[in-house]
Design a protein around this motif. Structure first.
Motif, PDB file in Angstrom:
ATOM      1  N   PHE A  98       0.842  -1.188   0.000  1.00 47.93           N
ATOM      2  CA  PHE A  98       0.000   0.000   0.000  1.00 47.93           C
ATOM      3  C   PHE A  98       0.882   1.244   0.000  1.00 47.93           C
ATOM      4  CE2 PHE A  98      -2.183   3.391   2.342  1.00 47.93           C
ATOM      5  CZ  PHE A  98      -3.366   3.471   1.612  1.00 47.93           C
ATOM      6  N   ALA A  99       0.517   2.231  -0.830  1.00 44.63           N
ATOM      7  CA  ALA A  99       1.293   3.478  -0.852  1.00 44.63           C
ATOM      8  C   ALA A  99       0.370   4.676  -0.944  1.00 44.63           C
ATOM      9  CB  ALA A  99       2.264   3.484  -2.025  1.00 44.63           C
ATOM     10  N   THR A 100       0.713   5.744  -0.218  1.00 46.29           N
ATOM     11  CA  THR A 100      -0.024   7.005  -0.277  1.00 46.29           C
ATOM     12  C   THR A 100       0.966   8.132  -0.512  1.00 46.29           C
ATOM     13  OG1 THR A 100      -1.546   6.175   1.374  1.00 46.29           O
ATOM     14  CG2 THR A 100      -1.620   8.526   0.951  1.00 46.29           C
ATOM     15  N   ASN A 101       0.579   9.052  -1.380  1.00 45.08           N
ATOM     16  CA  ASN A 101       1.379  10.261  -1.552  1.00 45.08           C
ATOM     17  C   ASN A 101       0.692  11.383  -0.777  1.00 45.08           C
ATOM     18  OD1 ASN A 101       2.680  12.542  -2.349  1.00 45.08           O
ATOM     19  ND2 ASN A 101       2.242  12.327  -4.547  1.00 45.08           N
ATOM     20  N   PRO A 102       1.153  11.696   0.425  1.00 38.98           N
ATOM     21  CA  PRO A 102       0.453  12.680   1.256  1.00 38.98           C
ATOM     22  C   PRO A 102       0.795  14.121   0.899  1.00 38.98           C
ATOM     23  CG  PRO A 102       2.321  11.824   2.435  1.00 38.98           C
ATOM     24  CD  PRO A 102       2.355  11.189   1.085  1.00 38.98           C
ATOM     25  N   THR A 103       1.700  14.323  -0.029  1.00 32.86           N
ATOM     26  CA  THR A 103       2.153  15.685  -0.314  1.00 32.86           C
ATOM     27  C   THR A 103       1.203  16.370  -1.285  1.00 32.86           C
ATOM     28  OG1 THR A 103       3.472  15.070  -2.229  1.00 32.86           O
ATOM     29  CG2 THR A 103       4.547  14.910  -0.091  1.00 32.86           C
ATOM     30  N   THR A 143      -2.686   3.987  -3.488  1.00 28.03           N
ATOM     31  CA  THR A 143      -2.792   2.857  -4.411  1.00 28.03           C
ATOM     32  C   THR A 143      -2.418   1.568  -3.700  1.00 28.03           C
ATOM     33  OG1 THR A 143      -2.165   2.017  -6.577  1.00 28.03           O
ATOM     34  CG2 THR A 143      -0.442   3.052  -5.292  1.00 28.03           C
ATOM     35  N   GLU A 144      -2.941   0.457  -4.252  1.00 29.81           N
ATOM     36  CA  GLU A 144      -2.497  -0.865  -3.812  1.00 29.81           C
ATOM     37  C   GLU A 144      -1.662  -1.433  -4.941  1.00 29.81           C
ATOM     38  OE1 GLU A 144      -5.773  -3.271  -2.616  1.00 29.81           O
ATOM     39  OE2 GLU A 144      -6.310  -1.910  -0.990  1.00 29.81           O
ATOM     40  N   MET A 145      -0.495  -1.960  -4.593  1.00 27.02           N
ATOM     41  CA  MET A 145       0.431  -2.411  -5.628  1.00 27.02           C
ATOM     42  C   MET A 145       0.638  -3.916  -5.491  1.00 27.02           C
ATOM     43  SD  MET A 145       3.094   0.764  -5.431  1.00 27.02           S
ATOM     44  CE  MET A 145       3.600   0.382  -3.772  1.00 27.02           C
ATOM     45  N   ALA A 146       0.477  -4.622  -6.605  1.00 26.02           N
ATOM     46  CA  ALA A 146       0.482  -6.083  -6.546  1.00 26.02           C
ATOM     47  C   ALA A 146       1.879  -6.658  -6.754  1.00 26.02           C
ATOM     48  CB  ALA A 146      -0.459  -6.635  -7.603  1.00 26.02           C
ATOM     49  N   LEU A 147       2.081  -7.799  -6.113  1.00 24.56           N
ATOM     50  CA  LEU A 147       3.320  -8.557  -6.278  1.00 24.56           C
ATOM     51  C   LEU A 147       2.936 -10.022  -6.340  1.00 24.56           C
ATOM     52  CD1 LEU A 147       6.406  -9.254  -5.875  1.00 24.56           C
ATOM     53  CD2 LEU A 147       5.956  -9.096  -3.437  1.00 24.56           C
ATOM     54  N   ARG A 148       3.287 -10.716  -7.431  1.00 22.41           N
ATOM     55  CA  ARG A 148       3.047 -12.161  -7.514  1.00 22.41           C
ATOM     56  C   ARG A 148       4.392 -12.848  -7.558  1.00 22.41           C
ATOM     57  NH1 ARG A 148      -2.111 -13.426  -8.913  1.00 22.41           N
ATOM     58  NH2 ARG A 148      -1.533 -15.508  -9.625  1.00 22.41           N
ATOM     59  N   PHE A 149       4.526 -13.887  -6.753  1.00 23.89           N
ATOM     60  CA  PHE A 149       5.834 -14.546  -6.733  1.00 23.89           C
ATOM     61  C   PHE A 149       5.707 -16.044  -6.498  1.00 23.89           C
ATOM     62  CE2 PHE A 149       6.222 -15.512  -2.249  1.00 23.89           C
ATOM     63  CZ  PHE A 149       5.369 -14.599  -1.647  1.00 23.89           C
ATOM     64  N   ILE A 150       6.763 -16.739  -6.842  1.00 25.23           N
ATOM     65  CA  ILE A 150       6.882 -18.177  -6.606  1.00 25.23           C
ATOM     66  C   ILE A 150       8.203 -18.409  -5.892  1.00 25.23           C
ATOM     67  CG2 ILE A 150       7.044 -20.457  -7.657  1.00 25.23           C
ATOM     68  CD1 ILE A 150       5.785 -19.182 -10.198  1.00 25.23           C
ATOM     69  N   VAL A 151       8.173 -19.147  -4.790  1.00 22.10           N
ATOM     70  CA  VAL A 151       9.430 -19.598  -4.205  1.00 22.10           C
ATOM     71  C   VAL A 151       9.780 -20.908  -4.891  1.00 22.10           C
ATOM     72  CG1 VAL A 151      10.579 -20.376  -2.115  1.00 22.10           C
ATOM     73  CG2 VAL A 151       8.984 -18.460  -2.016  1.00 22.10           C
ATOM     74  N   ASP A 152      10.916 -20.945  -5.543  1.00 17.90           N
ATOM     75  CA  ASP A 152      11.287 -22.098  -6.361  1.00 17.90           C
ATOM     76  C   ASP A 152      11.361 -23.359  -5.510  1.00 17.90           C
ATOM     77  OD1 ASP A 152      12.849 -22.269  -9.347  1.00 17.90           O
ATOM     78  OD2 ASP A 152      13.080 -23.979  -7.971  1.00 17.90           O
ATOM     79  N   ILE A 153      10.976 -24.453  -6.132  1.00 18.70           N
ATOM     80  CA  ILE A 153      10.951 -25.740  -5.429  1.00 18.70           C
ATOM     81  C   ILE A 153      12.366 -26.179  -5.058  1.00 18.70           C
ATOM     82  CG2 ILE A 153      11.126 -27.226  -7.486  1.00 18.70           C
ATOM     83  CD1 ILE A 153       8.530 -28.598  -6.137  1.00 18.70           C
TER      84      ILE A 153
END
Lengths: 183, 516
Positions: A98-103, A143-153
């Protein structure tokens, strides 16, 4: 005769000087990047990962912790929406920051990731990440910022916890310069 | 053919004579030595007591930075180049340097480089304040605007050093007298030959690293900026790839000087000449594979820490060979202790102490404790002050009678030595203790617990500074007059430089001597 020999030595040494300069500016930085990628040094993670249908190892779980840091005077509010999750190696998961620009200014930010332990860095694959692009936010916007990841087997059995840290940099000045240059 | 020097100021401006250029290098480096010394005394005056008394922290940081830069690039390196200019042609029986016009050029760009660098002290935002190692992002994102002047000054002094090195290599390879084979060359010539190759290899890397800084600051690249995909740690790797060979550039010619002086005053030939040559070459080679021992705490894999730790310790082997050879040369010699010998013996003892603290720092796990403390400051001042400065001083006393034809005042020389010796140890020995108990480098104020050692250090620093004024006085008095020196000057010294008249004529070895 001696003068000719002197000029030969001089040219050869001057050539070495130029070669060493080129080595320092154009060869050492790429070598360093490759070296960091291979060893996971500095926790550098790779670029976007093309997901291949890998099996999921249901027998073990790895804890993934999320951190968010603002670089020096970066005024944004920046935080992970969950501090940690447990994943099976091979499983693709999505989390959000999550990020906000308060300025009162429109700003552009860039998040730079780092993974600890270093030996896990090459097994941490991001299929989608807000860090692949810069993040423009208008004054007061969130904004909400997405991250998709896989930890390798293939991640080492000794790795039970992976910490993913993002540092958020203010790149407004550089980004404005770039867009002016493009127009 | 037999014409003397030109008259007036243009003699110095247009000269291509190796002796003139050597003298100018030496005077320039002495001026820089005094300037860097003044910066050091500002630091020591502020650190005399805890608390902020004399300077603001901002100016203090500028002083530590300028002290380091001026001493390394302005005092030590030009002094060695000056000695090389004076002595190498006379030692190998050559009439002059191989490239005399380039020699003039490489000297005359130096004053401009240092005028530019010291002028930053008067600029808005002040002089560079990021330490002589100028780590990014301190020297890029957070640097004062004057950093651009610093970058161009480094470019110019780098160009000067590279030209000097090319000249020295070309001279040694092509101008040796008939019969002067490589393994007959005096060790000063050998050590400079190897040093010149180090300069050729690493000065372009220094130019490269400041160029990358310039692009990061002004042209939007991100070599060292994490936000743009760069890495500040890359700066440290590139810098120390230059920086470690650089510290040997400042010590190898010193090895050559003491290897010339000790045999003369021990009245025995140098023990183990060829092992000295091979040891110097080994040290030069190893200097390229140990750079990361300056950055053990930056976050390296264990294998890296171990590799750099063992490589660093390996350097103690060839260095030990050298110390053994000097001690063995003195063993059972008919020793006398004239001023050059006093400085040389002090060099062997004190440089070895600096070498031992270097070994302590090389132990990676222990370095996490020592890193960025005064222990590091103590270590590198023990190798640089009794190493580089004492050897240069010894060399000046040793060859000064040959240069100007007069003997220096021995009593004043010995007084200079003892004041400098006591001052040096008072200044830097307590820094080991302050550092081991945790006093960090580059701070204008400190905890009360370090007060006593710092006061001792400051007193020693002013004593050391005062001793150098005596040196200046002695040198000027010797040039102006004094007891005439014989052509040999000392008792049976070895080397071609003692076969010419004292003072050395403006042109020597116009006809090459025969060496057998």
């Amino acid at each position: 005769m001696a003068a000719k020999e002197t000029m030969r030595v001089t040219w050869r040494l001057l050539f070495t000087v130029v070669a060493m300069f080129i080595f320092a500016v154009f060869i050492m930085p790429p070598i360093y990047d490759v070296f960091c990628e291979i060893t996971g040094l500095n926790g550098k993670t790779g670029d976007q990962y093309q997901a291949i249908s890998a099996e999921v190892d249901k027998s073990r779980k790895v804890k993934v912790q999320f951190l968010a840091t603002n670089n020096e005077s970066m005024p944004w509010q920046f935080k992970p929406m969950q501090s940690e999750i447990y994943v099976h190696p091979g499983e693709e998961v999505e989390v959000k920051y999550f990020a906000t620009n308060p300025t009162a200014e429109n700003m552009v930010a860039q998040a730079v990731p780092s993974v600890i332990p270093f030996k896990a860095a090459e097994y941490f694959h991001k299929t989608e990440c807000f860090c692949f692009n810069n993040q423009p936010l208008k004054a007061g916007e969130s904004t909400e910022m997405a991250l998709r990841f896989i930890v390798d087997i293939g991640v080492a059995k000794s790795v039970n916890t992976i910490t993913l840290s993002y540092t958020l940099f203010d790149i407004t000045a550089a980004a404005t310069q770039q867009s002016i240059a493009q127009n | 053919m037999a014409h003397g020097p030109a008259k007036g100021f243009t003699r110095w401006l247009y000269t291509t004579n190796h002796k003139d250029i050597g003298s100018m290098y030496l005077w320039f480096s002495f001026a820089m030595f005094l300037l860097g010394g003044v910066f050091a005394l500002v630091i020591r005056a502020e650190l005399f007591e805890p608390g902020l008394q004399i300077v603001e922290p901002e100016l203090f940081n500028q002083m530590t930075t300028m002290h380091g830069l001026v001493m390394v690039f302005g005092a030590v390196m030009p002094a060695f180049v000056g000695l090389a200019n004076w002595m190498i042609p006379m030692m190998i029986g050559a009439p002059d340097m191989a490239l005399p016009r380039m020699n003039n050029w490489s000297f005359w760009i130096l004053p401009f480089a240092f005028a530019m660098m010291t002028s930053t002290l008067f600029m808005e935002g002040g002089a560079p304040n990021f330490g002589w190692t100028f780590y990014a992002p301190l020297s890029t994102t957070y640097a004062p605007p004057s950093v651009t002047f610093f970058i161009f000054a480094v470019h110019i002094m780098g160009a000067s050093s590279i030209m000097g090195a090319i000249n020295i290599i070309a001279t040694i390879m092509n101008m040796r007298a008939p019969g002067m084979t490589y393994m007959k060359m005096p060790l000063f010539v050998w050590t400079w030959f190897i040093t010149a190759y180090l300069l050729i290899a690493v000065m372009p890397v220094l130019a490269g690293v400041v160029t990358m800084m310039l692009f990061d600051i002004h042209f939007g690249t991100s070599f060292f900026d994490a936000a743009g995909g760069g890495d500040p740690v890359l700066f440290q790797h590139v810098f120390w790839f230059f920086g470690h060979p650089e510290v040997y550039i400042m010590i190898l010619p010193a090895f050559g000087i003491v290897s010339a002086i000790i045999p003369t005053f021990a009245r025995k030939p140098l023990f183990g000449y060829s092992s000295m040559v091979y040891a110097t070459a080994s040290i030069a080679f190893l200097s390229f594979v140990v750079w990361a021992h300056h950055m053990f705490t930056v976050g390296m894999p264990l294998a890296g820490e171990l590799a750099f730790m063992y490589m660093t310790m390996l350097i103690a082997v060839p260095t030990g060979v050298k110390v053994f050879n000097w001690v063995t040369t003195m063993f059972r010699g008919s020793m006398t202790f004239e001023t050059p010998m006093l400085f040389s013996v002090a060099f062997v003892i004190l440089f070895t102490i600096g070498g031992f603290s270097g070994l302590m720092l090389a132990i990676a796990p222990a370095d996490f404790q020592y890193h960025d403390t005064y222990f590091v400051v103590a270590h590198f001042h023990y190798v640089l002050v009794p190493g580089a400065i004492f050897s240069i001083t010894a060399g000046v006393y040793y060859w000064l009678p040959k240069w100007c034809g007069n003997m220096y005042n021995e009593t004043m020389g010995k007084t200079h030595f003892w004041l400098a010796f006591i001052g040096l140890n008072l200044t830097f020995f307590p820094m080991h203790f302050a550092g081991l108990s945790g006093m960090p480098r580059r701070i204008p104020d400190y905890n009360m617990m370090f007060a006593d050692w710092n006061m001792v250090s400051s007193v020693g620093a002013f004593l050391f500074g005062a001793a150098q004024i005596m040196f200046l006085f002695n040198v000027i008095a010797t040039i102006r007059g004094g007891q005439k020196a014989t052509d040999e000057v000392w008792e049976n010294p070895e080397g071609l430089e003692w076969t010419v008249a004292s003072p050395a004529p403006y042109h020597t070895f116009s006809k090459p001597p025969q060496v057998d």
